[in-house]
Motif scaffolding. Sequence first.
Motif, mmCIF file in Angstrom:
data_model
loop_
_atom_site.group_PDB
_atom_site.id
_atom_site.type_symbol
_atom_site.label_atom_id
_atom_site.label_comp_id
_atom_site.label_asym_id
_atom_site.label_seq_id
_atom_site.Cartn_x
_atom_site.Cartn_y
_atom_site.Cartn_z
ATOM 1 N N SER A 215 0.812 -1.215 0.000
ATOM 2 C CA SER A 215 0.000 0.000 0.000
ATOM 3 C C SER A 215 0.843 1.261 0.000
ATOM 4 C CB SER A 215 -0.907 0.003 1.228
ATOM 5 O OG SER A 215 -0.128 0.060 2.416
ATOM 6 N N GLY A 216 2.153 1.105 0.132
ATOM 7 C CA GLY A 216 3.034 2.269 0.175
ATOM 8 C C GLY A 216 3.149 2.896 1.538
ATOM 9 N N ALA A 217 2.573 2.260 2.565
ATOM 10 C CA ALA A 217 2.625 2.848 3.903
ATOM 11 C C ALA A 217 4.014 2.734 4.522
ATOM 12 C CB ALA A 217 1.599 2.161 4.812
ATOM 13 N N LEU A 218 4.812 1.739 4.111
ATOM 14 C CA LEU A 218 6.163 1.555 4.642
ATOM 15 C C LEU A 218 7.150 1.449 3.502
ATOM 16 C CD1 LEU A 218 6.069 -1.045 7.587
ATOM 17 C CD2 LEU A 218 6.710 1.358 7.713
ATOM 18 N N PRO A 219 8.347 2.011 3.667
ATOM 19 C CA PRO A 219 9.399 1.803 2.675
ATOM 20 C C PRO A 219 9.777 0.324 2.607
ATOM 21 C CG PRO A 219 9.976 3.594 4.176
ATOM 22 C CD PRO A 219 8.767 2.925 4.740
ATOM 23 N N LEU A 220 10.343 -0.071 1.483
ATOM 24 C CA LEU A 220 10.648 -1.472 1.267
ATOM 25 C C LEU A 220 11.644 -2.010 2.295
ATOM 26 C CD1 LEU A 220 10.036 -3.845 -0.613
ATOM 27 C CD2 LEU A 220 12.007 -3.165 -1.991
ATOM 28 N N GLU A 221 12.710 -1.251 2.579
ATOM 29 C CA GLU A 221 13.715 -1.715 3.530
ATOM 30 C C GLU A 221 13.133 -1.869 4.928
ATOM 31 O OE1 GLU A 221 17.442 0.173 3.869
ATOM 32 O OE2 GLU A 221 18.036 -0.189 1.788
ATOM 33 N N ALA A 222 12.254 -0.956 5.321
ATOM 34 C CA ALA A 222 11.634 -1.050 6.641
ATOM 35 C C ALA A 222 10.749 -2.280 6.727
ATOM 36 C CB ALA A 222 10.823 0.212 6.929
ATOM 37 N N THR A 263 20.573 -16.115 11.286
ATOM 38 C CA THR A 263 19.946 -15.739 10.019
ATOM 39 C C THR A 263 19.509 -14.276 10.036
ATOM 40 O OG1 THR A 263 19.156 -18.008 9.776
ATOM 41 C CG2 THR A 263 18.133 -16.357 8.403
ATOM 42 N N ALA A 264 18.924 -13.849 11.164
ATOM 43 C CA ALA A 264 18.471 -12.455 11.264
ATOM 44 C C ALA A 264 19.647 -11.485 11.195
ATOM 45 C CB ALA A 264 17.707 -12.262 12.569
ATOM 46 N N LEU A 265 20.744 -11.790 11.886
ATOM 47 C CA LEU A 265 21.916 -10.903 11.872
ATOM 48 C C LEU A 265 22.504 -10.785 10.468
ATOM 49 C CD1 LEU A 265 23.741 -11.949 15.180
ATOM 50 C CD2 LEU A 265 22.647 -9.747 14.691
ATOM 51 N N VAL A 266 22.649 -11.919 9.795
ATOM 52 C CA VAL A 266 23.215 -11.894 8.441
ATOM 53 C C VAL A 266 22.294 -11.133 7.495
ATOM 54 C CG1 VAL A 266 23.850 -13.331 6.466
ATOM 55 C CG2 VAL A 266 24.529 -14.018 8.769
ATOM 56 N N ALA A 267 20.989 -11.403 7.588
ATOM 57 C CA ALA A 267 20.032 -10.724 6.712
ATOM 58 C C ALA A 267 20.021 -9.223 6.960
ATOM 59 C CB ALA A 267 18.634 -11.302 6.926
ATOM 60 N N LEU A 268 20.139 -8.807 8.219
ATOM 61 C CA LEU A 268 20.132 -7.377 8.540
ATOM 62 C C LEU A 268 21.393 -6.689 8.023
ATOM 63 C CD1 LEU A 268 18.341 -5.334 10.009
ATOM 64 C CD2 LEU A 268 19.629 -5.805 12.093
ATOM 65 N N ILE A 269 22.525 -7.382 8.122
ATOM 66 C CA ILE A 269 23.786 -6.790 7.668
ATOM 67 C C ILE A 269 23.788 -6.579 6.156
ATOM 68 C CG2 ILE A 269 26.264 -7.250 7.418
ATOM 69 C CD1 ILE A 269 26.111 -8.655 10.162
ATOM 70 N N LEU A 271 21.118 -6.443 4.174
ATOM 71 C CA LEU A 271 19.774 -6.092 3.719
ATOM 72 C C LEU A 271 19.750 -5.226 2.457
ATOM 73 C CD1 LEU A 271 16.709 -6.018 4.045
ATOM 74 C CD2 LEU A 271 16.982 -4.240 5.765
ATOM 75 N N PRO A 272 20.418 -4.064 2.422
ATOM 76 C CA PRO A 272 20.308 -3.210 1.213
ATOM 77 C C PRO A 272 20.819 -3.913 -0.038
ATOM 78 C CG PRO A 272 21.319 -2.021 3.051
ATOM 79 C CD PRO A 272 21.291 -3.459 3.428
ATOM 80 N N TRP A 273 21.969 -4.611 0.101
ATOM 81 C CA TRP A 273 22.549 -5.286 -1.063
ATOM 82 C C TRP A 273 21.710 -6.477 -1.494
ATOM 83 C CZ3 TRP A 273 25.421 -3.987 3.330
ATOM 84 C CH2 TRP A 273 26.241 -2.867 3.187
ATOM 85 N N PHE A 302 16.822 -15.198 2.502
ATOM 86 C CA PHE A 302 17.703 -15.163 3.667
ATOM 87 C C PHE A 302 17.552 -16.413 4.537
ATOM 88 C CE2 PHE A 302 14.252 -12.678 5.896
ATOM 89 C CZ PHE A 302 14.172 -13.413 7.068
ATOM 90 N N ASN A 303 16.399 -17.101 4.465
ATOM 91 C CA ASN A 303 16.293 -18.376 5.175
ATOM 92 C C ASN A 303 17.116 -19.463 4.487
ATOM 93 O OD1 ASN A 303 14.384 -18.622 7.627
ATOM 94 N ND2 ASN A 303 13.286 -17.225 6.272
ATOM 95 N N LEU A 304 17.121 -19.470 3.149
ATOM 96 C CA LEU A 304 17.975 -20.416 2.428
ATOM 97 C C LEU A 304 19.450 -20.113 2.672
ATOM 98 C CD1 LEU A 304 16.090 -20.727 -0.996
ATOM 99 C CD2 LEU A 304 16.320 -22.480 0.771
ATOM 100 N N LEU A 305 19.776 -18.836 2.777
ATOM 101 C CA LEU A 305 21.151 -18.460 3.097
ATOM 102 C C LEU A 305 21.530 -18.987 4.481
ATOM 103 C CD1 LEU A 305 23.741 -16.889 2.453
ATOM 104 C CD2 LEU A 305 22.642 -14.843 3.410
#
Length: 559
Positions: A215-222, A263-269, A271-273, A302-305
């Motif tokens: 809906s555009g309420a949140l940016p994609l990265e957020a 998994t969460a730490l790696v995905a957060l690090i 994330l933009p790339w 990121f779960n497969l990663l």
Amino acid sequence: MAENPDIAIYTLVAGFLGGLGLFLLGMTLMTEGLKLAGGKALQHILGTWTRTRARALGSGMAVTALVQSSSAVTVATIGFANAGLLTLGQAVWVIFGSNVGTTMTGWLVALVGLDIRIEAFSLPAIGVGALLYLFARGSRGKNLGLALAGFGLLFFGIEVLRNAFMGLSATVDLGALAKPGVTGLVIMVALGALLTVLMQSSSASMAMALTAAMSGALPLEAAAAGVIGANLGTTIKAMLVVIGATANARRVAAAHVLFNTLTALVALIILPWFLGAIAWIWGATGEAPAPAMLLALFHTGFNLLGVALMIPLAPIMIRWLQKRFRTPEEDAARPRYLDRSSAGVPDLALGALILEIDRLGDMGHRMAREALAEHPPAETSLAMQKSAVERLVETIGEFSARISTGHLPETISEGITEAMRVARYHRDVATLAYDIGCLRRLRERHALPAIAAQRRQWQELAVRALDLARLEPGDPQRDDAAEAVAQVEQEYARLKQALLREGTSGSIPIPEMERQLRIISMARRLVTQSDKARRYEDHLHSQVGQSKPDREAPPEQAG
């Protein structure tokens, strides 16, 4: 005419709560319906399709995608590990697979909820499902109807949520929550985890993040950070489930937490790339990816990663976890005197073997005393001790086989053979103690006659004989062991005759008589096996000339 602000706020709040409620209700109905319609399929798959690492991973993915609940699969896996039906190695790969399987929710939202009107299939699904549930004759048909109705409600809730977010984005800047930089991403991760904990559903948090992005309420990265948080929040239920569970179940839950955290730490690090790479790959098709599709790809990616990272790390993690949450029984099952260094020197190896078997005898003796105590032992107590004894006997056997491979002096070879005979006697004592405990817990509700006092006196004689058999060689009282065994045999004959008389006269029911006869028969054999171990131990120590280490005093008899 301008809309009343109060009415607008009410509409937004009602739409948000209603959409969320429809989604949660639909997810619950679909999950329960699929689980019930499948019968014992979940148990069968997790119990028999997990022999290898790849099959365990695939089973976790398939079952979670089917029932749409990683929590259900996680709880079931922990339950199987708790019951000893799954090893730690099998269970952790099922957990890893369930994390990949739960990403199916995002794909359902992305593929179904974007380009077509959801009402076109959600409302008919609700109607057909309700009719099946009401009019189907068999339970399977009713449960499939429940699942179909839940499926429709789930997507109808997504549509209501999307409309609510579109209205909300026009009046409130949700993007303000997502502050620029790392701080904003961490806030969204925490928010996603919190929503998952509060709603007990990562799928609901995931759907909210996807609809907010659509809906555009949140940016994609957020929104992507919120998805990471939803993934992380699923660990809370696993931690709650294992309160009071076995050590193996706690290890499985810890593996779940470690996997999701890594998994969460790696995905957060990255994330933009990561998002940029997905958009670039998708862009090669010539069309821009929709936000929901990007987030679904990101969630699965990121779960497969995480699974890929665990291929080399899982063996290390499993070995580390096996050293944690240890129970006293597991510590008892680990050899204290056997090691590779002593195995290469025959004299040292035999000495270490004798010390370990003596410790095994102490374990069997404790079990025997507990089995013959005044009150029946708890169900789990003797079972866990018996398991420890069996594992230790297996380790002792492997050690004996290792030192027997080369050419040994005759005295050493005979000593090893005799030591293994003693170990088998101690194992028999432990097994009999466990069986006696099981029979004593089956006591029927009948008023027993005066023979109960005779039985208790005989049990005290048996315990005395057991205690004498475990005294140190050279102790003056140890010479009384043979006489104590003879007294047990003499009183056993009298007790057996009294039980037969009471049973045939009708003073106690025949099944109760049979149960007590079996108990005293096994207790008698328990005493004789313990005495045989004593006599062979004495002979073995006279040959080797080895003194035993100090042992703890035997516990006092209960009651």
